[in-house]
Write a protein that holds these residues in place. Structure first.
Motif, PDB file in Angstrom:
ATOM      1  N   ASP A  41      31.826 -21.743 -53.630  1.00  0.00           N
ATOM      2  CA  ASP A  41      32.932 -21.045 -52.970  1.00  0.00           C
ATOM      3  C   ASP A  41      34.145 -20.883 -53.873  1.00  0.00           C
ATOM      4  O   ASP A  41      34.884 -19.907 -53.746  1.00  0.00           O
ATOM      5  N   CYS A  42      34.351 -21.841 -54.749  1.00  0.00           N
ATOM      6  CA  CYS A  42      35.498 -21.819 -55.654  1.00  0.00           C
ATOM      7  C   CYS A  42      35.041 -22.268 -57.040  1.00  0.00           C
ATOM      8  O   CYS A  42      34.215 -23.171 -57.165  1.00  0.00           O
ATOM      9  N   GLY A  94      35.840 -15.612 -52.222  1.00  0.00           N
ATOM     10  CA  GLY A  94      35.924 -16.815 -53.042  1.00  0.00           C
ATOM     11  C   GLY A  94      37.177 -16.807 -53.885  1.00  0.00           C
ATOM     12  O   GLY A  94      37.985 -15.867 -53.828  1.00  0.00           O
ATOM     13  N   ALA A 138      36.594 -31.413 -50.724  1.00  0.00           N
ATOM     14  CA  ALA A 138      35.636 -30.508 -51.345  1.00  0.00           C
ATOM     15  C   ALA A 138      34.355 -31.224 -51.732  1.00  0.00           C
ATOM     16  O   ALA A 138      34.344 -32.428 -52.027  1.00  0.00           O
ATOM     17  N   SER A 196      34.077 -26.556 -48.535  1.00  0.00           N
ATOM     18  CA  SER A 196      33.988 -25.708 -49.727  1.00  0.00           C
ATOM     19  C   SER A 196      33.241 -26.427 -50.850  1.00  0.00           C
ATOM     20  O   SER A 196      33.439 -27.619 -51.079  1.00  0.00           O
ATOM     21  N   ARG A 197      32.380 -25.669 -51.532  1.00  0.00           N
ATOM     22  CA  ARG A 197      31.699 -26.173 -52.720  1.00  0.00           C
ATOM     23  C   ARG A 197      32.422 -25.613 -53.947  1.00  0.00           C
ATOM     24  O   ARG A 197      32.576 -24.401 -54.086  1.00  0.00           O
ATOM     25  N   VAL A 198      32.863 -26.509 -54.816  1.00  0.00           N
ATOM     26  CA  VAL A 198      33.688 -26.130 -55.960  1.00  0.00           C
ATOM     27  C   VAL A 198      32.999 -26.540 -57.252  1.00  0.00           C
ATOM     28  O   VAL A 198      32.571 -27.698 -57.389  1.00  0.00           O
ATOM     29  N   SER A 242      43.285 -22.453 -53.500  1.00  0.00           N
ATOM     30  CA  SER A 242      43.247 -22.633 -52.052  1.00  0.00           C
ATOM     31  C   SER A 242      43.629 -21.360 -51.298  1.00  0.00           C
ATOM     32  O   SER A 242      44.159 -20.401 -51.860  1.00  0.00           O
ATOM     33  N   ASP A 243      43.392 -21.397 -49.976  1.00  0.00           N
ATOM     34  CA  ASP A 243      43.773 -20.248 -49.139  1.00  0.00           C
ATOM     35  C   ASP A 243      45.277 -20.183 -48.909  1.00  0.00           C
ATOM     36  O   ASP A 243      45.761 -19.223 -48.297  1.00  0.00           O
ATOM     37  N   PHE A 247      40.102 -28.572 -48.681  1.00  0.00           N
ATOM     38  CA  PHE A 247      38.918 -27.862 -49.156  1.00  0.00           C
ATOM     39  C   PHE A 247      37.649 -28.303 -48.415  1.00  0.00           C
ATOM     40  O   PHE A 247      36.541 -28.088 -48.907  1.00  0.00           O
TER      41      PHE A 247
END
Length: 243
Positions: free
Chosen positions: A77-78, A128, A32, A8-10, A223-224, A5
């Motif tokens: 982002d998540c 997202g 993350a 990415s900002r979660v 996740s992707d 991650f």
């Protein structure tokens, strides 16, 4: 399979204890930048001492305060909508206060937090991923769980509508639906054989879920690696719902 991650900002709600806290730790380990939200400042303080995370203290049952808090966080982002309450009573003893509190935290807060986060995702045109924590109680009737079952059934269906409407923006929305989870509270609540036995007898794998079982499922869907998975309700229940 490595899940990363980095970049990415979660945002994780209900991050002060249990599943939320362990999820924050795993997300940070996976690179993350995490924003941890809880209504209990002391739990956030102890989390911040362990990890480099931004913390936000707010009662997500308060619509306006929560909206202001999430708007102040910045781009996300998540999102993991994990926070929930379980106010249990028999059907004939359900109170208006417990009903209102349960739906405010378990259902309305998901809509509220997600609205703020999703508007930012759409504006940035980056897509997202959202994971909403549901329960096996969304699909199976459990004694003394009238309101809780109702809230989690609502979470499942709201999540499917979110997946339908937000998919064109490349925003995925999925649910994780655990059985009893062996958090500290879960261990206390389900330690007596006379209570645990009947539930365990309905789980083909013969055990309750560990926190890591649930966290791993959330990490995957977030996740992707799950880039083509959208609108699912994923049981983490050892087969309970298959019976």
């Amino acid at each position: 399979m490595e899940i990363n991650f980095t970049g990415s900002r979660v945002l994780v709600t209900g991050a002060g204890q249990g599943i939320g806290r362990e999820l924050v730790k795993k997300l940070v380990a996976a690179g993350a930048t995490v924003v941890a939200l809880s209504q209990t400042q002391s739990r956030l303080d102890s989390l911040a001492k362990e990890l480099n995370v931004k913390t936000v203290c707010v009662d997500i049952g308060d619509w306006e305060a929560t909206r202001r808090a999430v708007e102040s966080i910045g781009p996300i982002d998540c999102l993991v909508n994990n926070a929930a309450v379980a106010l249990l009573d028999s059907f004939l003893n359900v109170s208006p206060d417990d009903f209102d509190r349960s739906f405010a935290v378990n259902v309305k807060a998901i809509i509220n937090v997600s609205q703020v986060v999703v508007r930012g995702m759409i504006d940035r045109k980056k897509g997202g991923s959202i994971v909403n924590l549901s329960s096996q109680a969304s699909q199976a009737a459990l004694a003394d769980h009238t309101v809780y079952c109702g809230t989690k059934a609502a979470v499942d269906q709201i999540s499917k509508v979110m997946a339908l409407e937000l998919g064109p923006h490349n925003i995925r929305v999925n649910c994780v639906n655990p059985t009893v989870v062996m958090t500290e509270m879960g261990k206390i609540g389900w330690s007596k054989p006379e209570k645990a036995g009947p539930m365990l007898s309905k789980i083909p794998l013969g055990r309750f879920s560990e926190v890591e079982d649930v966290v791993n499922a959330i990490m995957f869907l977030l996740s992707d690696k799950a880039a083509m998975i959208n609108g699912v309700t994923l049981p983490v229940d050892g087969g309970f719902l298959a019976c």
